[in-house]
Design a protein around this motif. Structure first.
Motif, PDB file in Angstrom:
ATOM      1  N   SER A 128      -4.150  -2.319   6.450  1.00  0.00           N
ATOM      2  CA  SER A 128      -4.590  -1.225   5.534  1.00  0.00           C
ATOM      3  C   SER A 128      -4.918   0.077   6.177  1.00  0.00           C
ATOM      4  O   SER A 128      -4.217   0.881   5.906  1.00  0.00           O
ATOM      5  CB  SER A 128      -5.833  -1.718   4.686  1.00  0.00           C
ATOM      6  OG  SER A 128      -5.502  -3.063   3.868  1.00  0.00           O
ATOM      7  N   ALA A 129      -5.632  -0.092   7.343  1.00  0.00           N
ATOM      8  CA  ALA A 129      -5.844   1.021   8.152  1.00  0.00           C
ATOM      9  C   ALA A 129      -4.512   1.742   8.484  1.00  0.00           C
ATOM     10  O   ALA A 129      -4.416   2.928   8.521  1.00  0.00           O
ATOM     11  CB  ALA A 129      -6.709   0.643   9.358  1.00  0.00           C
ATOM     12  N   HIS A 185       0.814  -1.311   0.084  1.00  0.00           N
ATOM     13  CA  HIS A 185       0.159   0.019   0.083  1.00  0.00           C
ATOM     14  C   HIS A 185       0.918   1.256  -0.052  1.00  0.00           C
ATOM     15  O   HIS A 185       0.626   2.163  -0.867  1.00  0.00           O
ATOM     16  CB  HIS A 185      -0.904  -0.029   1.120  1.00  0.00           C
ATOM     17  CG  HIS A 185      -1.835   1.162   1.254  1.00  0.00           C
ATOM     18  ND1 HIS A 185      -3.218   1.038   1.175  1.00  0.00           N
ATOM     19  CD2 HIS A 185      -1.683   2.416   1.396  1.00  0.00           C
ATOM     20  CE1 HIS A 185      -3.800   2.083   1.320  1.00  0.00           C
ATOM     21  NE2 HIS A 185      -2.795   3.072   1.272  1.00  0.00           N
ATOM     22  N   ARG A 217      -3.054   3.469   5.661  1.00  0.00           N
ATOM     23  CA  ARG A 217      -3.796   4.463   5.198  1.00  0.00           C
ATOM     24  C   ARG A 217      -3.355   5.888   6.146  1.00  0.00           C
ATOM     25  O   ARG A 217      -3.048   6.998   5.774  1.00  0.00           O
ATOM     26  CB  ARG A 217      -5.290   4.549   5.196  1.00  0.00           C
ATOM     27  CG  ARG A 217      -5.693   3.607   4.266  1.00  0.00           C
ATOM     28  CD  ARG A 217      -7.488   3.690   4.176  1.00  0.00           C
ATOM     29  NE  ARG A 217      -7.857   2.677   5.230  1.00  0.00           N
ATOM     30  CZ  ARG A 217      -8.314   1.576   5.197  1.00  0.00           C
ATOM     31  NH1 ARG A 217      -8.316   1.045   3.688  1.00  0.00           N
ATOM     32  NH2 ARG A 217      -8.865   0.793   6.042  1.00  0.00           N
TER      33      ARG A 217
END
Lengths: 707, 707
Positions: free
Chosen positions: B447-448, B333, B451
């Motif tokens: 993923s958090a 990511h 982000r």
């Protein structure tokens, strides 16, 4: 010596993944009572199991119930021992497996790392484990995984203590990584659906993802499957497993590795990554819903754990929202995902207008405002609308509003529904519990609801595109006039193949001499228009780069100049062609992917395929429906539909070309790759302006390199 | 008559947003005791307020404490009443406001809908409210909002009962929609940070988003701001507020409206949407971190509620993960978001190798495996690495692992850190509480965390690009030889302007007759190379489409043929130019956005800008750093850096062109738009091949239409 050859030890034998996931007894090798040790954490996790769990430690303290060897432990078990859980170092693994197998154990979980991914002695440890597995038939999950769990059987073979709190649920998790298996399980628990079975594949030495997918197809407790992939060892087998599983239940897939983190990835998986884009595309083709991150994976799996939608090319959503702002977020997301929100029929709107005040928007989304009496009739009217395939309901929770009760009163059993709620945590849980009774999934937040609805639509589309999967896509090598299967393939011969495959090419002449070239020019120019003159040499793949292509030749003098230049570039033969009409250039290639085997790739010409990676990919064979859908997957699809007065793509002819080129690659194992670049969309139809056929298999299509 | 003119009613006057968000007393007009009514829900929410809350109902039952009028209620209050909360219909709103203002109330919340967005009589109701506001100075929040809340003051002016459970937090929420304000508040509560102030702007008749942003800049309880936008009324004011606020604290923005849902959006907001892409770009330029959905908004605001990173063009992350699989998701990511994970220095790796076994990956990410003793030293080594600006820590929670304690032991105070955890809900909360003591935010899931880290890097970059914001970007009209400010602007004149702005153009000649054209041709051809001949007519914007451009003219005969064709197309004057070198074509335009005013837009030529919407946008004036960063924001940026042996962009020259063209638009109000298409990147530098200047302001740049 196979495990079956040991007489008298076990009263019956349970094999395959049943032994792993439904064992009657378990032996834990490397059990420990020292807090903090893996063997202790695993012992604690396994303690909840109803059947016997025998502890083995090679240096047993004077602890009651800890055995010094596997034989002793198995002999002491009141039930057959099917599963060995190994918390021992890599170097000790093969021996432990051999001993377990010798005493009737048919499945094993190997948690340790330090095998092939570590290199050095790890390679030998791995070879030893493979040898034992081959010899005894024992099924090995791992190495290098934190385990698996089947909460409904109180079976939690994991050294993460938190798994003790996992409840039985309906989503099967198959994760490349043990860690991600746990992440997904905790998130699905939080989402209220829980897991039926959660497995971290780890190194995949024995049990692989396709094995578990096949097991889940038969597992009645599993309503939907969440799949996490890092690298794929056996592409065709994976696709086959996804294809068969997704025919029965929804499969949602997350593929990690969009970007290059290869050094770290390799240290983790011991394998090289294949193309992320190809993996996603062929999984989708096989029937999976492909998502972008683990947040979306959880939302999609949650939504798909409810009623499954019927196959539909573009399943449409009827959205009922109690608040306009969140409704706008949902509608915006759905539009972006290509999910239609059709305007409701007049009749539906009339029914809604009987309930709602005139100030609200009632066409779809239906903005109910704060739900009041008659809310169930609104839900019913939307669900019954002939254009609506899926029902989305959003509200900020309020004590006055029982969404599940309203949904029940609405009697909308026939339409898959997903509820989105926001509010205090306890209200969200209340909504979940109430809706669970109706089999309706609940997601928290407008974007989560939108992701869930988009997943339902993607599943409906994937299943629709699979219908008629086997028609007309088989291997087929044309018999008419294309000579032997083998090369060398110059452009003339490559185009003869296209002609035989029914893919139109410009009228052309081969010329071995300048005199022949002039004669050919005279013939081609007779019909009017200019001519292209190219170098003809099977060993030159990129003619343009060496000045091997001359366009717009409209006189004998210009032809001579072009021939001079081509001869200077080394040409000993020429190809003359009538210039094609203007249009929009596509690239169509068929090649052999190192992981997934034969694939076709479609892109837009110019920088689009390379710079924007704007391509549609299919594994072969490809069904007609699936081939027809390829151009719609391009971000630049609008170019193909009369953009600025340009031509309209003949989608049927393109699907013909995709299937024909794919069929040829499937039929002829000598061909590594066949590429038409450009394949031009013109007012008169598709025409292949250049073609390359390559053998042997050593040159991948450049458009498939991810940025 | 202004509120200040009423003597004796209130002992002192509190004005502006202080009256709204820090009232001493409140009057609730339309209070009700009937469960389910808005006035009852609002009364319940306001009940927790420590100051007086007076209930007014025009038809008071014999309920004690309910007044029949505002005057009576205010008179009965032991404290000055600063705020009126109106739960009355649209038709009754103006009168209630007038009465409140007459009795010293200086702020009001108007919840009802049914104003301009509803059309009809709603337009009159809105006009009446505007008139009262203008006359009395009362500050109106709404109409059409579910309210606001300041949990730390126990002030919850919302008819959503769940707000009673909101705790005081550090994120300020400014949402276009009342519903989304509540969504964000509930999600931030769940994320463990909570809100300092949450406001739903609604129709924005009085109090607007910029007003609240300005208030939050001064609000000490607010560490970071989450902004939700649907439409923007006053673009320059919004940008100014974001610019000033983001200079002091991080601002994260979600812009809804990527896709066309205009009919529904209009029913909700009563306003037309402007360009989503432009809004996002100029917010980013003003210093905001722009995100894609409300999930990302919550993660980013949570991460940014901790220690703020220093301005940095490309803030780099040091990532320590206890599990490789989630680590791979995070690294993947971050790479995709352009956030570097630099290889740690040898010294750092040596320090880590003293703690970790040799099997793990230690270069960055650092794969610790199950954290054990010395874990704090690993964190310290990564945080101290000279290449690391931000620290990311991920682990599946375990009882043996106290991340916060390790972080404290590591003593990494200087580096902004974010923790990602997974595990049972209670473990996640425990980790949150422990880390909260250190001011370190905790996010759930890989993923958090990714982000959140990407948001920190985006904030660092936005602040970096703002440095030197005011240099050299001012309005500037060249004085040298470009004639009057006004048109008509044919290509020759437009290029003369570019020449004066220092933007290179090909050598050219204007020709009024064929004889002049031949003379010009002879002159231009003398230096070798072909010539372009174009129709010269200020009224023709798209020369190519009517056959007004002839390239590659290399003989007098071809020139005559071209002139014939141009005359046939209506040309009465011609422009002759030397053909430019090959290269990569850009498009650079300056225009007036209907919402944000003067902007510049940069894209790649061909289909990229239109089909892929691959553009970089800036509001004017644009700083040099910000202009320099524009090409890097294009998805096709690799084309500009020697792609396939092509030219390398001179970024400084492009920034000069951006600032010069932008300065000209700022300086000359007569110009609606100036576009250079193409602006070619060549081996010899940038050259403008075609230019259009348009006045008056009626033609927007087509590249800004979103797909």
């Amino acid at each position: 010596m196979s495990a079956l050859a040991v007489p008298g030890v076990q009263p019956s034998v349970r094999t395959g993944l049943s032994a792993l996931f439904e064992p009657r007894g378990i032996v834990l090798v490397g059990a420990s009572s020292t807090p903090g040790k893996l063997g202790a954490a695993m012992a604690e996790s396994l303690a909840a199991f109803a059947g016997p769990v025998l502890h083995v430690n090679s240096r047993p303290a004077a602890t009651p119930g800890v055995f010094g060897g596997i034989a002793e432990a198995v002999a002491a078990s009141p039930e057959p021992v099917d599963l060995a859980v190994l918390c021992v170092p890599a170097a000790a693994t093969a021996d432990a497996l051999r001993e377990a197998a010798a005493h009737g154990v048919t499945a094993a979980l190997v948690c340790a790392g330090g095998f092939a991914e570590a290199g050095g002695a790890g390679l030998e440890h791995e070879a030893a484990v493979r040898a034992v597995a081959a010899e005894t038939g024992i099924r090995v999950l791992g190495p290098n995984t934190s385990g698996f769990f089947v909460p409904r059987r109180d079976l939690r073979a994991s050294f993460v203590p938190g798994v003790a709190g996992l409840h039985a649920g309906s989503v099967g998790v198959v994760a490349a990584s043990g860690g991600v298996n746990h992440v997904l399980a905790f998130h699905l628990e939080r989402a209220g659906v829980g897991v039926s079975l959660g497995v971290g594949i780890g190194a995949g030495l024995g049990v692989t993802a396709p094995d578990v997918l096949e097991y889940l197809a038969e597992d009645e407790a599993t309503a939907a499957v969440a799949l996490h992939l890092e690298t794929v060892a056996d592409g065709p087998r994976l696709l086959d497993a996804v294809r068969r599983l997704s025919a029965r239940k929804p499969v949602v897939a997350l593929v990690v590795g969009r970007n290059d983190v290869s050094e770290f990835a390799q240290s983790h998986t011991g394998a090289l990554a294949t193309s992320w884009r190809t993996t996603r595309a062929v999984l989708r083709q096989a029937g999976a819903v492909v998502v972008d991150d683990e947040t979306a994976l959880v939302d999609a799996a949650t939504a798909l754990s409810g009623r499954r939608p019927a196959p539909r090319e573009a399943a449409a959503v009827g959205l009922v929202t109690a608040q306009a702002g969140p409704g706008l977020i949902i509608a915006d997301h759905l539009h972006g995902a290509g999910v239609p929100l059709p305007r409701l029929a007049d009749e539906s709107q009339r029914a809604i207008a009987e309930v709602l005040p005139p100030l609200t928007f009632q066409a779809n989304p239906v903005d109910t405002g704060r739900p009041g009496p008659g809310y169930d009739r609104v839900l019913g009217a939307v669900a019954d609308d002939p254009a609506v395939d899926l029902l989305g309901i959003y509200a900020i929770t309020e004590p006055v509003l029982d969404l599940a009760a309203a949904l029940k009163d609405a009697g909308v059993d026939g339409v898959p529904a997903v509820i989105g709620v926001d509010g205090p945590e306890c209200d969200v849980w209340r909504a979940r519990e109430a809706a669970a009774g109706l089999g309706v999934p609940v997601l928290a937040g407008p974007s989560a609801l939108a992701r869930g609805l988009a997943a339902l639509a993607a599943d409906a589309r994937a299943q629709h595109l699979r219908e008629g999967e086997d028609d007309g896509a088989a291997a087929r090598w044309p018999s008419d006039g294309t000579g032997p299967l083998s090369g060398p393939w110059d452009e003339d011969r490559a185009k003869a193949l296209l002609d035989a495959l029914g893919i139109r090419t410009p009228e052309r002449r081969r010329a071995a001499t300048r005199a022949e070239a002039h004669a050919a020019f005279a013939e081609l120019a007779r019909a009017g228009g200019a001519v292209a003159v190219k170098l003809l040499d099977a060993s030159v793949l990129h003619k343009t780069e060496i000045g091997g292509v001359h366009l717009g030749i409209d006189s004998a003098a210009r032809l001579d100049a072009a021939l001079d230049a081509l001869e200077a570039a080394g040409a000993s033969a020429f190809l003359l062609e009538r210039m094609a009409e203007p249009g929009v250039d596509l690239v169509l290639g068929a090649r052999r992917d190192p992981v997934f085997g034969p694939v076709v790739v479609l892109g837009v010409g110019g920088i689009a395929t390379e710079v924007y990676a704007d391509v549609a990919v299919r594994s072969l064979p490809v069904s007609r429906r699936s081939a027809l859908a390829m151009p719609d997957e391009l971000a630049a699809r609008e170019l193909l539909h009369g953009f600025r007065g340009g031509p309209e793509l003949d989608a049927g002819a393109l699907a013909d070309a995709v299937q024909a080129l794919g069929g040829a690659l499937l039929a002829n194992p000598r061909i590594a790759e066949a590429e038409i670049n450009p394949l031009r969309v013109t007012q008169k139809g598709l025409v292949a302006l250049d073609a390359v056929v390559i053998e042997p298999a050593d040159t991948p299509l450049t458009v498939e390199e991810d940025a």
